[in-house]
Enzyme design. Structure first.
Site, PDB file in Angstrom:
ATOM      1  CE  LYS A   1      12.432  -2.805 -34.914  1.00  0.00           C
ATOM      2  NZ  LYS A   1      13.520  -3.215 -35.324  1.00  0.00           N
TER       3      LYS A   1
HETATM    4  O1  G3P Z   1      15.970  -4.636 -34.896  1.00  0.00           O
HETATM    5  C1  G3P Z   1      16.177  -4.990 -33.368  1.00  0.00           C
HETATM    6  C2  G3P Z   1      17.092  -5.718 -32.852  1.00  0.00           C
HETATM    7  O2  G3P Z   1      16.839  -6.976 -33.040  1.00  0.00           O
HETATM    8  C3  G3P Z   1      19.075  -5.663 -32.896  1.00  0.00           C
HETATM    9  O3  G3P Z   1      19.225  -6.357 -33.020  1.00  0.00           O
HETATM   10  O4  G3P Z   1      21.871  -7.718 -32.663  1.00  0.00           O
HETATM   11  O5  G3P Z   1      21.607  -5.838 -33.509  1.00  0.00           O
HETATM   12  O6  G3P Z   1      21.730  -5.431 -31.299  1.00  0.00           O
HETATM   13  P1  G3P Z   1      21.875  -6.324 -32.555  1.00  0.00           P
END
Ligand code: G3P
Length: 218
Positions: free
Chosen positions: A87
């Site tokens: 990633k």
């Molecule tokens: O892994 C990346 C993403 O899914 C993060 O989600 O909820 O932290 O914005 P969030």
């Protein structure tokens, strides 16, 4: 549509895997920190433990921000297991590194994508996945799902092979709308995956069926 779980929690990954519907895992440094994983060796071991649970791709994020560092770190992560997808953040050196990994057969997930232009660059560089963050766009008053639709249209226009991996999914309607738009992958927390099960009429209906079944056994 593939379902990935967005967590570094082994128990949650096992639960989703046990349902038989899990296609992969995404992690990020914040999710790793939440599990209390500290030190390079423990981080590598944790990624390996995730790979040992699931059959599909496991995204492991680099924390370097320069080309050389991203490449070195990505190669190390990729050496853990063939399921690992490196990633890489959407920054200039990240795009260069994605191109480098593409030429060297290492799969990538371009993360922190918040615009169609960034998604176009990721696809041109040869990213395996692109991760637009729906919830975080909504958080600042935008419409994350509009961006998803834009990216899917652009990729379809040119037949890009990069898969749209909808990330930062916060609730069931996000996930359903992603399915309607036609994303390749949705990554979400276990609560959202389990949320798909829920409907009040299912609960009421089951209660009634079981009550009637008891009558037939009297
Ligand atoms: O892994 C990346 C993403 O899914 C993060 O989600 O909820 O932290 O914005 P969030």
């Amino acid at each position: 549509m593939k379902f990935f779980i967005d967590t570094a929690n082994l128990d949650e990954i096992r639960q989703a895997h046990a349902l038989g519907i899990l296609d992969g895992v995404t992690t990020n440094p914040s999710l790793m920190a939440k599990e209390g994983i500290k030190g390079r060796d423990n981080i590598l071991k944790h990624y390996k433990a995730i790979c040992d649970i699931v059959e599909g791709h496991v995204s492991a994020e680099v924390v370097s921000t320069d080309f050389k560092g991203i490449v070195e770190e990505g190669e190390l992560l990729a050496s853990i297991d063939e399921k690992i997808v490196v990633k890489v953040p959407m920054i200039k050196d990240g795009v260069k590194a994605i191109r480098h990994f593409y030429k060297n057969g290492i799969k990538t997930n371009c993360t922190l994508v918040f615009s169609a232009g960034q998604a176009l660059l990721a696809a041109k560089a040869g990213a395996t996945y692109v991760s637009p963050f729906i919830g975080r766009i909504d958080d600042v008053g935008g419409d994350g799902l509009d961006l998803i639709e834009q990216i899917v249209n652009i990729y379809n226009n040119y037949g890009f092979e990069t898969q749209v991996l909808a990330a930062s999914i916060r609730h069931v309607p996000h996930l359903i709308q992603c399915a309607e738009i036609g994303v390749d992958v949705a990554t979400c927390p276990l609560s959202v995956i389990l949320g798909l099960l829920k409907h009040p009429l299912t609960d009421v209906g089951l209660e009634r069926f079981l009550a009637d079944a008891r009558k037939t056994m009297e």
